[in-house]
Design a protein around this motif. Structure first.
Motif, PDB file in Angstrom:
ATOM      1  N   ALA A 140      31.740 -10.253  -0.689  1.00  0.00           N
ATOM      2  CA  ALA A 140      30.511 -10.998  -1.009  1.00  0.00           C
ATOM      3  C   ALA A 140      30.678 -12.488  -0.689  1.00  0.00           C
ATOM      4  N   ILE A 141      31.871 -13.026  -1.001  1.00  0.00           N
ATOM      5  CA  ILE A 141      32.096 -14.456  -0.733  1.00  0.00           C
ATOM      6  C   ILE A 141      32.070 -14.727   0.777  1.00  0.00           C
ATOM      7  N   TRP A 142      32.731 -13.856   1.522  1.00  0.00           N
ATOM      8  CA  TRP A 142      32.763 -14.048   2.985  1.00  0.00           C
ATOM      9  C   TRP A 142      31.363 -13.981   3.585  1.00  0.00           C
ATOM     10  N   LYS A 143      30.541 -13.022   3.100  1.00  0.00           N
ATOM     11  CA  LYS A 143      29.174 -12.903   3.626  1.00  0.00           C
ATOM     12  C   LYS A 143      28.428 -14.215   3.440  1.00  0.00           C
ATOM     13  N   GLU A 144      28.604 -14.782   2.259  1.00  0.00           N
ATOM     14  CA  GLU A 144      27.895 -16.023   1.950  1.00  0.00           C
ATOM     15  C   GLU A 144      28.424 -17.185   2.801  1.00  0.00           C
ATOM     16  N   VAL A 145      29.749 -17.260   2.921  1.00  0.00           N
ATOM     17  CA  VAL A 145      30.349 -18.345   3.701  1.00  0.00           C
ATOM     18  C   VAL A 145      29.865 -18.306   5.150  1.00  0.00           C
ATOM     19  N   PHE A 146      29.871 -17.111   5.728  1.00  0.00           N
ATOM     20  CA  PHE A 146      29.406 -16.989   7.123  1.00  0.00           C
ATOM     21  C   PHE A 146      27.909 -17.280   7.213  1.00  0.00           C
ATOM     22  N   ALA A 147      27.135 -16.783   6.232  1.00  0.00           N
ATOM     23  CA  ALA A 147      25.686 -17.017   6.242  1.00  0.00           C
ATOM     24  C   ALA A 147      25.393 -18.522   6.243  1.00  0.00           C
ATOM     25  N   ASN A 148      26.160 -19.276   5.454  1.00  0.00           N
ATOM     26  CA  ASN A 148      25.969 -20.728   5.414  1.00  0.00           C
ATOM     27  C   ASN A 148      26.235 -21.370   6.768  1.00  0.00           C
TER      28      ASN A 148
END
Ligand code: SER
Length: 608
Positions: A140-148
């Motif tokens: 979940a953290i990686w998804k958010e980091v990449f989305a940003n």
């Protein structure tokens, strides 16, 4: 990008996130008898990861020197090294996954720091097993980091590999679990970051390409470990009281990626070392069909210098034996480049120059490093050519396998570590009976423990009377040189034939005629005094405490023989020696000459 720049950037970044900088630890672990060398940045921090408070607080960062020899056979490819520097940051029960992942991403991609293209980053997470779950939190953290960063990142399937938005790949414990550093201690699941070099995938490595594929398209660059367990002796995982973060990224790999080089050896980090090997061998690195020999020599000597700077000498035990293997392996590969002369000190000097500012222990111990390296080189250089011939002889009998006895013979007589014999055999498509070697080795160990005489059978090739006399004269000569020239003099090499002795020693000026006469006079005086020669068996430590001279990594570090000549000379030595000095006759120096930087060589004889 240079190694120096990267070190500084990394520490500055984590200092800006309120981390305290800790200095690198000695390569020999202080508190971990289960490991020979510090193998990661977290290794010296084990007690703190287990819960002891660290004096500098809960957020730490460092650049740590590391040695790993499990992959020694892979050294020479693009990324493997036995010695490397690891950049790392830690949370001791402070921040956890969210901050760790966000900061890793920021440092890698922000233009202010490394500025890598986020499109080229792929990550792996722990897939879970029978007892532990898939690491959904990291996903979940990686998804958010990449989305940003404007990138849609989905969980990929290993069977399908890289396609579409797949960017996060779960793997089992073999890939996404780290630790412990020794046999027990803190460990946990991790998430790793990979850089896409753009290299084309080849089907021979598997149908689908993914971050851990062996094809070389992806290079692992950073590992964030979430240390939540303490592995016990029986293998069980006990949850830790605190949740830690332990991250590590290899400095050399990072420089390689940032500078878009093909291998770590093509970076600034190795440029001067490799250039020196080019000068010595007269062979250009870029023009080599196989770059392995030059790369292996560069890696092994860099490792050897660092290991010696931290107080290890070549020996047959523990750290010393790894050091010895690295040095001997480097010599063997130097022969493939056509290097026949002594060369190691010149390469080591370059390592010390390059790295001495970041690691002052190299400069501080420069003399010890160069002397011991040269001593070890000299010992093996003497036997390797004969040993290689002997190896050829052993395999010329149409054999498909070397027996344990034969491998042990090469080890015992010519100093070939098993690994070298195995490599030579592998090149000829011949097997080595490794178990048989181990049996011989163990048998010999117990024999040498039970028979003190055998154990100390000494290091001379020829035990005839005259060489024994010359050997005793060598001890007298060394003491006389120290008396007359000063205590900076010590043995840098010795070679005895039935006709003469040859003695190399540290001293940087040519001897005057007067000095030579005085040295001869002292030795002859000691001969005339008819001093008794005797030995005692003791520990090396005790020998040194008693002031015995010892300049070689001893073959039997646990127990050594200390030879005394009256009260005049005391040296750690395998013997043999004469019983009384009057049997030596008249001592005469025939020649005195330079023997490399800061060293002189004396040839001397005994006459009736
Ligand atoms: N201990 C982990 C490693 O060595 C992260 O520092 O890769």
């Amino acid at each position: 990008m240079t190694g120096k720049e990267l070190r500084e950037k990394y520490l500055k970044f984590f200092a800006s996130k309120e981390h305290q900088i800790i200095p690198p630890a000695n390569l020999v672990p202080e508190n971990d008898p289960t490991a020979l060398f510090i193998n990661s940045g977290m290794h010296p921090l084990v007690p703190y990861l287990l819960g002891q408070p660290h004096p500098l607080g809960k957020r730490l960062t460092s650049v740590q020197k590391c040695v790993r020899t499990d992959d020694i056979n892979e050294v020479g490819d693009a990324v493997h090294l036995t010695f490397f520097e690891m950049l790392g940051n830690w949370s001791l029960g402070d921040y956890f996954k969210k901050e760790a992942i966000n900061w890793s991403f920021e440092f890698l991609t922000d233009k202010k720091w490394l500025g890598l293209d986020p499109q080229r980053l792929y990550v792996s997470v722990f897939a879970g097993d029978e007892t532990l779950p898939l690491d959904k939190e990291s996903i979940a953290i990686w998804k958010e980091v990449f989305a940003n960063a404007g990138i849609t990142a989905e969980v990929g399937d290993l069977q399908k590999g890289i396609e579409g938005t797949a960017r996060i790949f779960p793997y089992d414990k073999k890939k996404n679990w780290w630790g412990p550093a020794g046999k027990t201690g803190p460990c946990g699941p991790d998430t790793e970051m990979f850089y896409d070099t753009g290299k084309k995938h080849e089907e021979k490595f598997g149908k689908a390409c993914h971050p851990n594929c062996e094809c070389g398209r992806f290079v692992e660059i950073w590992n964030d470990v979430f240390m939540q367990f303490d592995k016990k002796v029986d293998g069980t995982l006990e949850p830790l009281k605190q949740k830690n973060v332990d991250t590590g990224l290899g400095l050399e790999r990072e420089v390689m990626i940032l500078d878009r080089k093909e291998s770590v050896f093509d970076t600034e980090v190795f440029a001067n070392i490799i250039h020196q090997i080019e000068i010595i061998s007269g062979k250009l690195y870029a023009e080599q069909n196989s770059k392995r020999p030059i790369r292996i020599i560069a890696d092994h000597l860099r490792a050897a210098v660092f290991i010696m700077a931290d107080g290890v000498l070549p020996s047959n035990k523990e750290q010393g034996s790894i050091l010895r293997r690295l040095i001997r392996r480097a010599i063997r590969f130097s022969r493939q480049l056509g290097i026949e002369e002594m060369f190691m000190a010149e390469v080591a000097d370059v390592v010390i120059n390059d790295m001495g500012q970041a690691y002052p222990e190299l400069v501080k111990n420069q003399e010890t490093i160069l002397n011991n390296l040269t001593n070890e080189e000299e010992k093996f250089a003497k036997t390797i050519s004969v040993g290689l011939k002997e190896f050829e002889k052993l395999i010329s009998k149409n054999t498909r396998e070397l027996t344990g006895e034969q491998a042990f013979y090469l080890y015992e007589t010519f100093g070939f570590p098993l690994e070298i014999t195995e490599e030579l055999a592998y090149e000829k498509n011949i097997k080595v009976d490794v178990n048989g070697f181990q049996e011989e080795f163990n048998k010999h160990q117990s024999e040498s423990r039970s028979g003190a005489e055998k154990k100390f059978s000494g290091g001379l090739a020829d035990h005839s009377e005259q060489t024994t006399r010359l050997h005793t004269a060598t001890h007298l000569l060394q003491q006389a040189l120290r008396d007359i020239l000063g205590d900076h003099v010590h043995q840098a090499g010795s070679n005895i034939t039935a006709e003469r002795l040859r003695f190399d020693f540290t001293h940087d000026k040519k001897l005057t005629a007067e000095e030579i006469v005085r040295i001869e006079a002292v030795v002859n005086q000691k001969v005339k005094e008819n001093l008794p020669v005797s030995f005692k068996v003791t520990s090396l430590k005790e020998a040194l405490t008693q002031g015995a001279l010892a300049f070689f990594g001893e073959r039997y570090a646990e127990k050594v023989k200390v030879y005394s000549i009256g009260n005049y000379s005391k040296e750690v030595c395998g013997g043999p020696h004469v019983d009384f000095t009057s049997t030596l006759g008249n001592f005469k120096i025939k020649k005195e000459e330079a023997a490399g930087a800061g060293k002189r060589r004396i040839y001397a004889i005994l006459t009736a």
